[in-house]
Write a protein that holds these residues in place. Structure first.
Motif, PDB file in Angstrom:
ATOM      1  N   MET A  70      24.905  87.442  19.017  1.00  0.00           N
ATOM      2  CA  MET A  70      24.655  86.003  18.953  1.00  0.00           C
ATOM      3  C   MET A  70      23.313  85.681  19.603  1.00  0.00           C
ATOM      4  SD  MET A  70      26.640  82.560  19.968  1.00  0.00           S
ATOM      5  CE  MET A  70      27.291  82.577  18.355  1.00  0.00           C
ATOM      6  N   ASP A  71      22.601  84.771  19.028  1.00  0.00           N
ATOM      7  CA  ASP A  71      21.309  84.321  19.537  1.00  0.00           C
ATOM      8  C   ASP A  71      21.537  83.500  20.812  1.00  0.00           C
ATOM      9  OD1 ASP A  71      18.977  82.873  20.061  1.00  0.00           O
ATOM     10  OD2 ASP A  71      18.442  82.752  17.954  1.00  0.00           O
ATOM     11  N   PRO A  72      20.947  83.921  21.944  1.00  0.00           N
ATOM     12  CA  PRO A  72      21.167  83.182  23.190  1.00  0.00           C
ATOM     13  C   PRO A  72      20.691  81.726  23.128  1.00  0.00           C
ATOM     14  CG  PRO A  72      19.753  85.113  23.563  1.00  0.00           C
ATOM     15  CD  PRO A  72      20.121  85.098  22.116  1.00  0.00           C
ATOM     16  N   LEU A  73      19.631  81.463  22.374  1.00  0.00           N
ATOM     17  CA  LEU A  73      19.129  80.098  22.273  1.00  0.00           C
ATOM     18  C   LEU A  73      20.128  79.215  21.513  1.00  0.00           C
ATOM     19  CD1 LEU A  73      16.969  78.017  22.855  1.00  0.00           C
ATOM     20  CD2 LEU A  73      15.734  78.821  20.835  1.00  0.00           C
ATOM     21  N   ILE A  74      20.725  79.743  20.466  1.00  0.00           N
ATOM     22  CA  ILE A  74      21.741  78.972  19.726  1.00  0.00           C
ATOM     23  C   ILE A  74      22.909  78.656  20.650  1.00  0.00           C
ATOM     24  CG2 ILE A  74      23.518  79.207  17.926  1.00  0.00           C
ATOM     25  CD1 ILE A  74      21.379  80.347  16.100  1.00  0.00           C
ATOM     26  N   ASP A  75      23.346  79.642  21.428  1.00  0.00           N
ATOM     27  CA  ASP A  75      24.448  79.425  22.360  1.00  0.00           C
ATOM     28  C   ASP A  75      24.072  78.374  23.411  1.00  0.00           C
ATOM     29  OD1 ASP A  75      27.136  80.254  22.832  1.00  0.00           O
ATOM     30  OD2 ASP A  75      26.461  81.235  24.668  1.00  0.00           O
ATOM     31  N   GLU A  76      22.832  78.451  23.898  1.00  0.00           N
ATOM     32  CA  GLU A  76      22.343  77.493  24.889  1.00  0.00           C
ATOM     33  C   GLU A  76      22.357  76.066  24.314  1.00  0.00           C
ATOM     34  OE1 GLU A  76      18.062  77.169  26.915  1.00  0.00           O
ATOM     35  OE2 GLU A  76      18.937  79.188  27.092  1.00  0.00           O
ATOM     36  N   ILE A  77      21.926  75.918  23.077  1.00  0.00           N
ATOM     37  CA  ILE A  77      21.892  74.593  22.442  1.00  0.00           C
ATOM     38  C   ILE A  77      23.310  74.082  22.202  1.00  0.00           C
ATOM     39  CG2 ILE A  77      21.248  73.361  20.319  1.00  0.00           C
ATOM     40  CD1 ILE A  77      18.623  75.035  20.398  1.00  0.00           C
ATOM     41  N   LYS A  78      24.231  74.959  21.835  1.00  0.00           N
ATOM     42  CA  LYS A  78      25.626  74.543  21.677  1.00  0.00           C
ATOM     43  C   LYS A  78      26.164  73.980  22.996  1.00  0.00           C
ATOM     44  CE  LYS A  78      27.132  77.801  18.103  1.00  0.00           C
ATOM     45  NZ  LYS A  78      28.107  78.872  17.851  1.00  0.00           N
ATOM     46  N   HIS A  79      25.877  74.685  24.107  1.00  0.00           N
ATOM     47  CA  HIS A  79      26.304  74.203  25.427  1.00  0.00           C
ATOM     48  C   HIS A  79      25.663  72.856  25.741  1.00  0.00           C
ATOM     49  CE1 HIS A  79      28.740  77.475  27.108  1.00  0.00           C
ATOM     50  NE2 HIS A  79      27.954  78.311  26.431  1.00  0.00           N
ATOM     51  N   LEU A  80      24.379  72.721  25.421  1.00  0.00           N
ATOM     52  CA  LEU A  80      23.664  71.466  25.670  1.00  0.00           C
ATOM     53  C   LEU A  80      24.295  70.311  24.889  1.00  0.00           C
ATOM     54  CD1 LEU A  80      21.175  70.132  27.044  1.00  0.00           C
ATOM     55  CD2 LEU A  80      19.935  70.608  24.937  1.00  0.00           C
ATOM     56  N   PRO A 131      26.801  77.218  13.759  1.00  0.00           N
ATOM     57  CA  PRO A 131      25.366  76.979  13.912  1.00  0.00           C
ATOM     58  C   PRO A 131      24.678  76.470  12.650  1.00  0.00           C
ATOM     59  CG  PRO A 131      25.856  79.319  14.063  1.00  0.00           C
ATOM     60  CD  PRO A 131      27.165  78.604  14.001  1.00  0.00           C
ATOM     61  N   ASP A 132      25.302  76.708  11.482  1.00  0.00           N
ATOM     62  CA  ASP A 132      24.683  76.280  10.229  1.00  0.00           C
ATOM     63  C   ASP A 132      25.311  75.021   9.640  1.00  0.00           C
ATOM     64  OD1 ASP A 132      22.800  78.434  10.169  1.00  0.00           O
ATOM     65  OD2 ASP A 132      24.473  79.745   9.671  1.00  0.00           O
ATOM     66  N   ALA A 133      26.340  74.489  10.297  1.00  0.00           N
ATOM     67  CA  ALA A 133      26.987  73.268   9.805  1.00  0.00           C
ATOM     68  C   ALA A 133      26.119  72.057  10.156  1.00  0.00           C
ATOM     69  CB  ALA A 133      28.369  73.106  10.442  1.00  0.00           C
ATOM     70  N   PRO A 134      26.162  71.019   9.332  1.00  0.00           N
ATOM     71  CA  PRO A 134      25.392  69.803   9.645  1.00  0.00           C
ATOM     72  C   PRO A 134      25.861  69.204  10.966  1.00  0.00           C
ATOM     73  CG  PRO A 134      26.350  69.692   7.430  1.00  0.00           C
ATOM     74  CD  PRO A 134      26.926  70.900   8.093  1.00  0.00           C
ATOM     75  N   LEU A 135      24.903  68.702  11.749  1.00  0.00           N
ATOM     76  CA  LEU A 135      25.272  68.035  12.999  1.00  0.00           C
ATOM     77  C   LEU A 135      25.837  66.644  12.729  1.00  0.00           C
ATOM     78  CD1 LEU A 135      22.267  68.962  15.327  1.00  0.00           C
ATOM     79  CD2 LEU A 135      24.570  69.920  15.332  1.00  0.00           C
ATOM     80  N   PHE A 136      25.425  66.058  11.619  1.00  0.00           N
ATOM     81  CA  PHE A 136      25.829  64.688  11.306  1.00  0.00           C
ATOM     82  C   PHE A 136      26.725  64.681  10.077  1.00  0.00           C
ATOM     83  CE2 PHE A 136      21.871  64.755  13.541  1.00  0.00           C
ATOM     84  CZ  PHE A 136      22.121  63.881  14.583  1.00  0.00           C
ATOM     85  N   GLY A 137      27.495  63.616   9.920  1.00  0.00           N
ATOM     86  CA  GLY A 137      28.348  63.497   8.738  1.00  0.00           C
ATOM     87  C   GLY A 137      29.513  64.459   8.785  1.00  0.00           C
TER      88      GLY A 137
END
Length: 86
Positions: free
Chosen positions: A1-11, A28-34
């Motif tokens: 897993m990409d550490p930056l993606i994990d960090e952003i998920k936590h954020l 990580p690839d799902a839309p954030l909105f809608g």
């Protein structure tokens, strides 16, 4: 897993008070909105502020480019990675 993606998920979870959600619940690839994570414009503002504080990013609230960066966790991670190398 990409550490930056994990960090952003936590954020996202921290800044939007999503206590019922774990980082593994966020695709990580799902839309954030809608239909994806279901964030709204207030969430976008709060997340934008959190990203600016954490990574020193400069975001234009109404730009199409910013909307593209906020499409998913993956696109946000790519944007943060690019901004870090500038």
């Amino acid at each position: 897993m990409d550490p930056l993606i994990d960090e952003i998920k936590h954020l996202i979870i921290e800044s939007l008070n999503l206590e019922d959600m774990a980082p593994s619940d966020i695709d990580p690839d799902a839309p954030l909105f809608g239909s994806g994570l279901g964030l709204d414009s207030i969430d976008a503002l709060e997340l934008g502020v959190a990203l600016q504080k954490r990574y020193g990013l400069s975001l234009a609230a109404e730009s199409d480019e910013t909307r593209r960066h906020f499409a998913s966790v993956s696109t946000l991670a790519a944007f943060v990675a690019t901004a870090r190398t500038r």
